[in-house]
Design a protein around this motif. Structure first.
Motif, mmCIF file in Angstrom:
data_model
loop_
_atom_site.group_PDB
_atom_site.id
_atom_site.type_symbol
_atom_site.label_atom_id
_atom_site.label_comp_id
_atom_site.label_asym_id
_atom_site.label_seq_id
_atom_site.Cartn_x
_atom_site.Cartn_y
_atom_site.Cartn_z
ATOM 1 N N CYS A 102 0.885 -1.155 0.000
ATOM 2 C CA CYS A 102 0.000 0.000 0.000
ATOM 3 C C CYS A 102 0.930 1.214 0.000
ATOM 4 N N HIS A 103 0.480 2.333 0.522
ATOM 5 C CA HIS A 103 1.336 3.527 0.490
ATOM 6 C C HIS A 103 2.564 3.371 1.390
ATOM 7 N N MET A 104 2.338 2.938 2.631
ATOM 8 C CA MET A 104 3.432 2.842 3.597
ATOM 9 C C MET A 104 3.758 1.400 4.007
ATOM 10 N N GLY A 105 2.919 0.463 3.624
ATOM 11 C CA GLY A 105 3.142 -0.922 4.036
ATOM 12 C C GLY A 105 2.860 -1.130 5.505
ATOM 13 N N ILE A 106 1.890 -0.391 6.036
ATOM 14 C CA ILE A 106 1.605 -0.452 7.471
ATOM 15 C C ILE A 106 0.194 -0.945 7.770
ATOM 16 N N ALA A 111 -3.229 -5.635 6.785
ATOM 17 C CA ALA A 111 -4.546 -6.242 7.003
ATOM 18 C C ALA A 111 -4.815 -7.286 5.929
ATOM 19 N N THR A 112 -4.511 -6.951 4.685
ATOM 20 C CA THR A 112 -4.714 -7.881 3.575
ATOM 21 C C THR A 112 -3.869 -9.139 3.763
ATOM 22 N N ALA A 113 -2.612 -8.971 4.126
ATOM 23 C CA ALA A 113 -1.733 -10.124 4.333
ATOM 24 C C ALA A 113 -2.244 -11.005 5.471
ATOM 25 N N ALA A 114 -2.685 -10.396 6.561
ATOM 26 C CA ALA A 114 -3.208 -11.180 7.685
ATOM 27 C C ALA A 114 -4.456 -11.958 7.270
ATOM 28 N N ILE A 115 -5.322 -11.323 6.487
ATOM 29 C CA ILE A 115 -6.534 -11.995 6.013
ATOM 30 C C ILE A 115 -6.159 -13.184 5.133
ATOM 31 N N LEU A 116 -5.211 -12.988 4.226
ATOM 32 C CA LEU A 116 -4.790 -14.086 3.351
ATOM 33 C C LEU A 116 -4.176 -15.233 4.145
ATOM 34 N N MET A 117 -3.384 -14.909 5.165
ATOM 35 C CA MET A 117 -2.767 -15.973 5.972
ATOM 36 C C MET A 117 -3.797 -16.722 6.802
ATOM 37 N N ALA A 118 -4.790 -16.011 7.313
ATOM 38 C CA ALA A 118 -5.783 -16.632 8.185
ATOM 39 C C ALA A 118 -6.884 -17.350 7.413
ATOM 40 N N GLN A 119 -7.105 -16.948 6.179
ATOM 41 C CA GLN A 119 -8.251 -17.432 5.403
ATOM 42 C C GLN A 119 -8.404 -18.945 5.402
ATOM 43 N N HIS A 120 -7.369 -19.658 5.076
ATOM 44 C CA HIS A 120 -7.447 -21.121 4.971
ATOM 45 C C HIS A 120 -6.805 -21.811 6.177
ATOM 46 N N ASN A 121 -6.686 -21.065 7.274
ATOM 47 C CA ASN A 121 -6.059 -21.593 8.481
ATOM 48 C C ASN A 121 -6.893 -21.278 9.717
ATOM 49 N N PRO A 122 -8.139 -21.756 9.773
ATOM 50 C CA PRO A 122 -8.950 -21.476 10.957
ATOM 51 C C PRO A 122 -8.283 -21.997 12.227
ATOM 52 N N GLY A 123 -8.380 -21.208 13.271
ATOM 53 C CA GLY A 123 -7.753 -21.573 14.535
ATOM 54 C C GLY A 123 -6.319 -21.102 14.654
ATOM 55 N N ASN A 142 -5.478 -2.425 9.434
ATOM 56 C CA ASN A 142 -6.727 -1.669 9.420
ATOM 57 C C ASN A 142 -7.820 -2.497 10.093
ATOM 58 N N SER A 143 -8.342 -1.994 11.199
ATOM 59 C CA SER A 143 -9.308 -2.754 11.999
ATOM 60 C C SER A 143 -10.639 -2.952 11.289
ATOM 61 N N ARG A 144 -11.016 -2.022 10.433
ATOM 62 C CA ARG A 144 -12.276 -2.179 9.692
ATOM 63 C C ARG A 144 -12.189 -3.407 8.778
ATOM 64 N N MET A 145 -11.073 -3.537 8.085
ATOM 65 C CA MET A 145 -10.883 -4.676 7.195
ATOM 66 C C MET A 145 -10.846 -5.992 7.970
ATOM 67 N N ILE A 146 -10.129 -5.993 9.089
ATOM 68 C CA ILE A 146 -10.020 -7.220 9.887
ATOM 69 C C ILE A 146 -11.378 -7.606 10.463
ATOM 70 N N GLY A 147 -12.140 -6.627 10.939
ATOM 71 C CA GLY A 147 -13.471 -6.916 11.487
ATOM 72 C C GLY A 147 -14.395 -7.537 10.454
ATOM 73 N N MET A 148 -14.372 -6.997 9.243
ATOM 74 C CA MET A 148 -15.210 -7.563 8.181
ATOM 75 C C MET A 148 -14.753 -8.975 7.819
#
Length: 195
Positions: A102-106, A111-123, A142-148
């Protein structure tokens, strides 16, 4: 397979890099096969990718905000569904190395990377955020993205809890002026109250 052995399995079957726009030239020779670009709607497309070897690139445009603001495009459920669809599609592709920026990589990229890592790894939500902190120490997802994502993946708050644990660690590592800035910004609700 025991739980201990399962925990040793990688969260993604390919290398993952997270960075900001200014860091892109550092990764031009890293064998990146797939790129996710997440930038503001009116931001020009970074020119750095001309130096990269051929790769498959996806671009999403929305602002790094957690509340709705006039004139700004906040992350929506549609954006998070696109991330999940992307993660599903990657399972059928030959991915040598994924770069998310993204702009700063923060925030949006982490958030996107965390979602991708967690997606197929429940628990394994806590592992996803621990790995995120290891590869991008300044991560503040970004907490909005993680919450969704938590709702769409039916994680019952596990993704949000893991993000909050990361935020607690990050607040302790940040300079006091940065913590004060976060507390007084629209991201104030992301800052743990007890830190």
């Amino acid at each position: 397979m025991t739980m201990e052995n399962a925990r040793m399995l990688p969260l993604l079957p390919f290398p993952l890099t997270i960075c900001g726009i200014d860091e892109l030239p550092e990764h031009a020779e890293a064998g990146v096969s797939h790129v996710l670009t997440i930038i503001d709607p009116d931001w020009p497309d970074p020119e750095h990718f001309r130096a990269f070897k051929p790769h498959k690139r996806t671009i999403w445009r929305f602002h790094d905000i957690v509340n709705e603001h006039d004139g700004q495009q906040h992350p929506t459920e549609r954006n998070v569904r696109a991330i999940l669809d992307y993660g599903t599609a990657l399972q059928d592709e030959a991915v040598a190395h994924l770069l998310v920026h993204c702009h700063m990589g923060i925030s949006r990229s982490t958030a996107t990377a965390a979602i991708l890592m967690a997606q197929h790894n429940p628990g394994r939500e806590a592992e996803a955020f621990a790995h995120l902190a290891g590869i991008r120490p300044q991560a503040w997802p970004n907490s909005r993205m993680i919450g969704m994502a938590d709702r769409l993946l039916d994680r019952g708050g596990a993704l949000v809890a893991a993000m909050r644990d990361l935020h607690k660690v990050q607040v302790r590592a940040l300079k006091p002026e940065m913590v004060n800035y976060l507390r007084t910004s629209e991201r104030g609700a992301e800052v743990p109250k007890d830190e």
